[in-house]
Design a protein around this motif. Structure first.
Motif, PDB file in Angstrom:
ATOM      1  N   ARG A  58       0.500  -0.839   0.254  1.00  0.00           N
ATOM      2  CA  ARG A  58      -0.426   0.190  -0.083  1.00  0.00           C
ATOM      3  C   ARG A  58       1.034   1.287  -0.366  1.00  0.00           C
ATOM      4  O   ARG A  58       1.259   1.651   0.777  1.00  0.00           O
ATOM      5  CB  ARG A  58      -0.711  -0.117   1.318  1.00  0.00           C
ATOM      6  CG  ARG A  58      -2.302  -0.975   1.229  1.00  0.00           C
ATOM      7  CD  ARG A  58      -2.519  -0.021   2.285  1.00  0.00           C
ATOM      8  NE  ARG A  58      -3.393  -1.350   3.396  1.00  0.00           N
ATOM      9  CZ  ARG A  58      -4.161  -0.824   4.875  1.00  0.00           C
ATOM     10  NH1 ARG A  58      -3.722   0.352   5.115  1.00  0.00           N
ATOM     11  NH2 ARG A  58      -3.778  -1.888   4.956  1.00  0.00           N
ATOM     12  N   ARG A  59       0.672   1.823  -0.720  1.00  0.00           N
ATOM     13  CA  ARG A  59       1.706   3.010  -1.439  1.00  0.00           C
ATOM     14  C   ARG A  59       0.845   4.162  -0.346  1.00  0.00           C
ATOM     15  O   ARG A  59      -1.036   4.571  -0.461  1.00  0.00           O
ATOM     16  CB  ARG A  59       1.962   3.658  -2.262  1.00  0.00           C
ATOM     17  CG  ARG A  59       3.013   2.869  -3.240  1.00  0.00           C
ATOM     18  CD  ARG A  59       2.835   3.642  -4.574  1.00  0.00           C
ATOM     19  NE  ARG A  59       3.696   4.611  -4.639  1.00  0.00           N
ATOM     20  CZ  ARG A  59       4.943   4.836  -3.905  1.00  0.00           C
ATOM     21  NH1 ARG A  59       5.696   3.736  -3.943  1.00  0.00           N
ATOM     22  NH2 ARG A  59       6.112   6.020  -3.802  1.00  0.00           N
ATOM     23  N   MET A  60       1.220   4.889   0.710  1.00  0.00           N
ATOM     24  CA  MET A  60       0.593   5.566   2.097  1.00  0.00           C
ATOM     25  C   MET A  60       1.041   7.239   1.955  1.00  0.00           C
ATOM     26  O   MET A  60       2.428   7.741   1.495  1.00  0.00           O
ATOM     27  CB  MET A  60       0.201   5.447   3.102  1.00  0.00           C
ATOM     28  CG  MET A  60      -0.639   4.706   3.310  1.00  0.00           C
ATOM     29  SD  MET A  60      -1.135   3.717   5.580  1.00  0.00           S
ATOM     30  CE  MET A  60      -0.022   2.006   5.006  1.00  0.00           C
ATOM     31  N   LYS A  61       0.190   8.164   2.155  1.00  0.00           N
ATOM     32  CA  LYS A  61       1.069   9.258   2.001  1.00  0.00           C
ATOM     33  C   LYS A  61       1.420   9.383   3.425  1.00  0.00           C
ATOM     34  O   LYS A  61       1.345   9.327   4.525  1.00  0.00           O
ATOM     35  CB  LYS A  61       0.016  10.669   1.811  1.00  0.00           C
ATOM     36  CG  LYS A  61      -0.527  10.229   0.816  1.00  0.00           C
ATOM     37  CD  LYS A  61      -0.849  11.974   0.212  1.00  0.00           C
ATOM     38  CE  LYS A  61      -1.665  11.860  -0.926  1.00  0.00           C
ATOM     39  NZ  LYS A  61      -2.813  12.437  -1.994  1.00  0.00           N
ATOM     40  N   VAL A  62       2.575  10.724   3.509  1.00  0.00           N
ATOM     41  CA  VAL A  62       3.039  10.883   4.935  1.00  0.00           C
ATOM     42  C   VAL A  62       2.370  11.262   6.498  1.00  0.00           C
ATOM     43  O   VAL A  62       2.463  10.825   7.283  1.00  0.00           O
ATOM     44  CB  VAL A  62       3.914  12.057   5.071  1.00  0.00           C
ATOM     45  CG1 VAL A  62       5.007  12.490   5.972  1.00  0.00           C
ATOM     46  CG2 VAL A  62       5.180  11.772   3.634  1.00  0.00           C
ATOM     47  N   ALA A  63       0.956  11.864   5.610  1.00  0.00           N
ATOM     48  CA  ALA A  63       0.097  12.452   6.835  1.00  0.00           C
ATOM     49  C   ALA A  63      -0.567  11.027   7.177  1.00  0.00           C
ATOM     50  O   ALA A  63      -1.174  11.118   7.816  1.00  0.00           O
ATOM     51  CB  ALA A  63      -0.714  13.955   5.582  1.00  0.00           C
ATOM     52  N   THR A  64      -0.830  10.054   6.124  1.00  0.00           N
ATOM     53  CA  THR A  64      -1.944   9.087   6.668  1.00  0.00           C
ATOM     54  C   THR A  64      -0.601   8.119   7.250  1.00  0.00           C
ATOM     55  O   THR A  64      -1.609   7.726   8.591  1.00  0.00           O
ATOM     56  CB  THR A  64      -1.855   8.261   5.413  1.00  0.00           C
ATOM     57  OG1 THR A  64      -2.772   9.341   4.083  1.00  0.00           O
ATOM     58  CG2 THR A  64      -2.871   7.049   5.672  1.00  0.00           C
ATOM     59  N   ILE A  65       0.615   7.861   6.934  1.00  0.00           N
ATOM     60  CA  ILE A  65       1.419   7.640   7.588  1.00  0.00           C
ATOM     61  C   ILE A  65       1.503   7.947   9.187  1.00  0.00           C
ATOM     62  O   ILE A  65       1.283   6.967  10.115  1.00  0.00           O
ATOM     63  CB  ILE A  65       2.645   7.188   6.519  1.00  0.00           C
ATOM     64  CG1 ILE A  65       2.915   6.585   5.754  1.00  0.00           C
ATOM     65  CG2 ILE A  65       4.236   6.143   7.922  1.00  0.00           C
ATOM     66  CD1 ILE A  65       3.891   6.296   5.015  1.00  0.00           C
ATOM     67  N   SER A  66       1.877   8.794   9.325  1.00  0.00           N
ATOM     68  CA  SER A  66       1.475   9.911  10.695  1.00  0.00           C
ATOM     69  C   SER A  66       0.546   9.568  11.723  1.00  0.00           C
ATOM     70  O   SER A  66       0.860   9.184  12.736  1.00  0.00           O
ATOM     71  CB  SER A  66       2.135  11.277  10.807  1.00  0.00           C
ATOM     72  OG  SER A  66       0.437  11.605  10.518  1.00  0.00           O
ATOM     73  N   VAL A  67      -0.560   9.438  11.091  1.00  0.00           N
ATOM     74  CA  VAL A  67      -1.623   9.161  11.970  1.00  0.00           C
ATOM     75  C   VAL A  67      -1.877   7.031  12.297  1.00  0.00           C
ATOM     76  O   VAL A  67      -1.721   6.994  13.565  1.00  0.00           O
ATOM     77  CB  VAL A  67      -3.141   9.280  11.145  1.00  0.00           C
ATOM     78  CG1 VAL A  67      -4.157   8.468  12.245  1.00  0.00           C
ATOM     79  CG2 VAL A  67      -3.236  10.903  10.558  1.00  0.00           C
ATOM     80  N   HIS A  68      -1.762   6.862  11.648  1.00  0.00           N
ATOM     81  CA  HIS A  68      -1.436   4.716  12.065  1.00  0.00           C
ATOM     82  C   HIS A  68      -0.021   4.502  11.776  1.00  0.00           C
ATOM     83  O   HIS A  68       0.065   3.033  13.105  1.00  0.00           O
ATOM     84  CB  HIS A  68      -1.820   4.663  10.819  1.00  0.00           C
ATOM     85  CG  HIS A  68      -3.236   4.679   9.378  1.00  0.00           C
ATOM     86  ND1 HIS A  68      -4.102   4.431  10.708  1.00  0.00           N
ATOM     87  CD2 HIS A  68      -3.767   5.634   9.279  1.00  0.00           C
ATOM     88  CE1 HIS A  68      -5.391   5.042   9.843  1.00  0.00           C
ATOM     89  NE2 HIS A  68      -4.924   5.893   9.184  1.00  0.00           N
ATOM     90  N   ALA A  69       0.840   5.086  11.919  1.00  0.00           N
ATOM     91  CA  ALA A  69       2.115   4.253  12.285  1.00  0.00           C
ATOM     92  C   ALA A  69       2.489   3.739  13.687  1.00  0.00           C
ATOM     93  O   ALA A  69       2.015   4.535  14.411  1.00  0.00           O
ATOM     94  CB  ALA A  69       3.112   4.957  11.517  1.00  0.00           C
TER      95      ALA A  69
END
Ligand SMILES: Cc1ncc(COP(=O)(O)O)c(C=O)c1O
Length: 387
Positions: A58-69
């Motif tokens: 899955r390619r995720m944006k930094v903004a999405t990663i920062s919420v879920h990682a």
């Protein structure tokens, strides 16, 4: 009536936890105890990286990663990452200790070596940087010290940009010099040439630099450094992942004072080294010996701060640009340095290399006296040293 769960079942965690790094140096048995069958307290993993690296990445944006990682996943997993506030971890039997010593089985032993909450935060920062691996520290200087002590030895030369954070410069000048590490300083615009000359073990630089926010051609420095057989290490504290992707530009390792944009709340010190797995694991090995590791509670707070990372950094970049433009239009201001202004010497490079121009603005009001007067009359802005 159902039988009460056995003690060992009741203390097992579900399979949502983060495994420790695989390389273990903490225990070395010359004669492993001869024991049979074991178990372990923390079991498998299905964190963010596992999904990213799955069959259909899955390619995720930094903004999405920062919420879920760094958030646990799996059946009945908690929504937030638990703080594992324990210095040490149980082993079910001696066989488990041997497996730990071999780096097998996702086991933890002692929180200076690895801790599940810190591990989750490391996964998060690695994901944000697009790094193979990450190791976190109790401060940015802890990260820089461990990286340099792990990667350079007495007799080695470090090519370093003159525009370095003062603490890093003093580390090279006052500490590492005593262990025979030589620093060859180069102006930021002369870094590529300095690396091309070869002979260095490591090239250390920042971009944007402090205080004039000069922008270094990261891709060119990384390429030239690699061509000369050296390691490139960038302190990207001034430009966090949303703004700049040094690893994608070819740099081997990126360092952050996570005290700043990554944590975002001015309440904890934290440092990070992320990048090539082999190099990060070498740094991790030294970090365990130096002991400047991150505390689990601080790792939790870092993860919590990251949830608003993209919102904060986007707004900081937008505010900084607005402030820089306003300052430049103000007659009392002599000069403004901000890479987002066309008047900045590296504006074109910044436009090519960065997504946004960062949250730092530097300006001059002409004289020291005027600067002091201005400083003392600030009302809303805090007179404080950090970003
Ligand atoms: C660019 C830069 N690098 C490194 C550091 C050191 O980080 P820490 O204060 O977290 O040790 C700082 C701190 O101000 C910094 O601004």
């Amino acid at each position: 009536m159902d039988a009460a769960p056995s003690m060992s079942r009741s203390v097992r965690t579900p399979g949502y936890w983060y495994p420790p790094p695989t390389r273990h140096e903490a225990l070395q048995f010359s004669q492993p105890p001869d024991m049979t069958s074991g178990g372990f307290f923390f079991s498998g993993v299905s964190g963010l990286n596992a999904e990213v690296a799955g069959d259909r990445p899955r390619r995720m944006k930094v903004a999405t990663i920062s919420v879920h990682a760094g958030t646990p996943e799996g059946p009945n997993a908690p929504l937030t990452t638990p703080v594992v506030q324990s210095t040490t971890f149980r082993f079910e039997n001696a066989e488990a200790v041997q497996r730990y010593a071999r780096g097998e089985g996702g086991l933890y032993m002692y929180s200076r070596d690895e801790n599940p909450t810190v591990r989750a935060a490391e996964e998060a920062v690695a994901a944000l940087e697009g790094a193979e691996s990450c190791v976190l520290f109790g401060s940015g200087m802890g990260a820089m010290t461990a990286a340099l002590m792990a990667l350079v030895s007495g007799g080695d030369e470090v090519v370093a940009a003159t525009a370095l954070y003062g603490g890093t410069y003093k580390l090279l000048r006052d500490v590492l010099s005593r262990f025979g590490v030589r620093a060859r300083m180069a102006e930021p615009e002369a870094l590529v040439e300095a690396c091309r000359r070869g002979g260095a073990r490591l090239c250390l630089f920042e971009s944007p630099t402090n205080p004039t926010l000069r922008v270094v051609d990261i891709e060119a420095v990384a390429r030239t450094t690699r061509g000369s057989g050296a390691i490139s290490l960038i302190d990207s504290t001034f430009a966090p992942p949303l703004v700049q992707r040094p690893l994608a530009l070819g740099v081997d390792l990126v360092m952050h004072s996570a005290t700043k944009f990554l944590n975002g709340h001015s309440d904890h010190l934290c440092g990070a080294i992320a990048g090539r797995k082999d190099l990060v694991e070498t740094v991790r090995g030294v970090a365990r010996k130096l002991g400047a590791v991150l505390d689990a509670q601080v790792a939790y707070d870092l993860l919590r701060g990251l949830k608003t990372f993209a919102l904060r950094v986007e707004r900081q970049c937008a505010s900084a640009l607005q402030v820089a433009r306003w300052l430049e239009s103000n007659g009392a201001v002599k000069r403004v340095w901000y890479p987002g202004l066309p008047s900045h010497p590296d504006h074109d490079l910044a436009r090519r290399q960065m997504n946004g121009f960062g949250g730092m603005v530097t300006f001059s009001v002409g004289t020291r006296e005027k600067a002091f007067r201005f400083w003392d009359r600030l009302k809303l802005v805090a007179r404080a040293a950090s970003l």
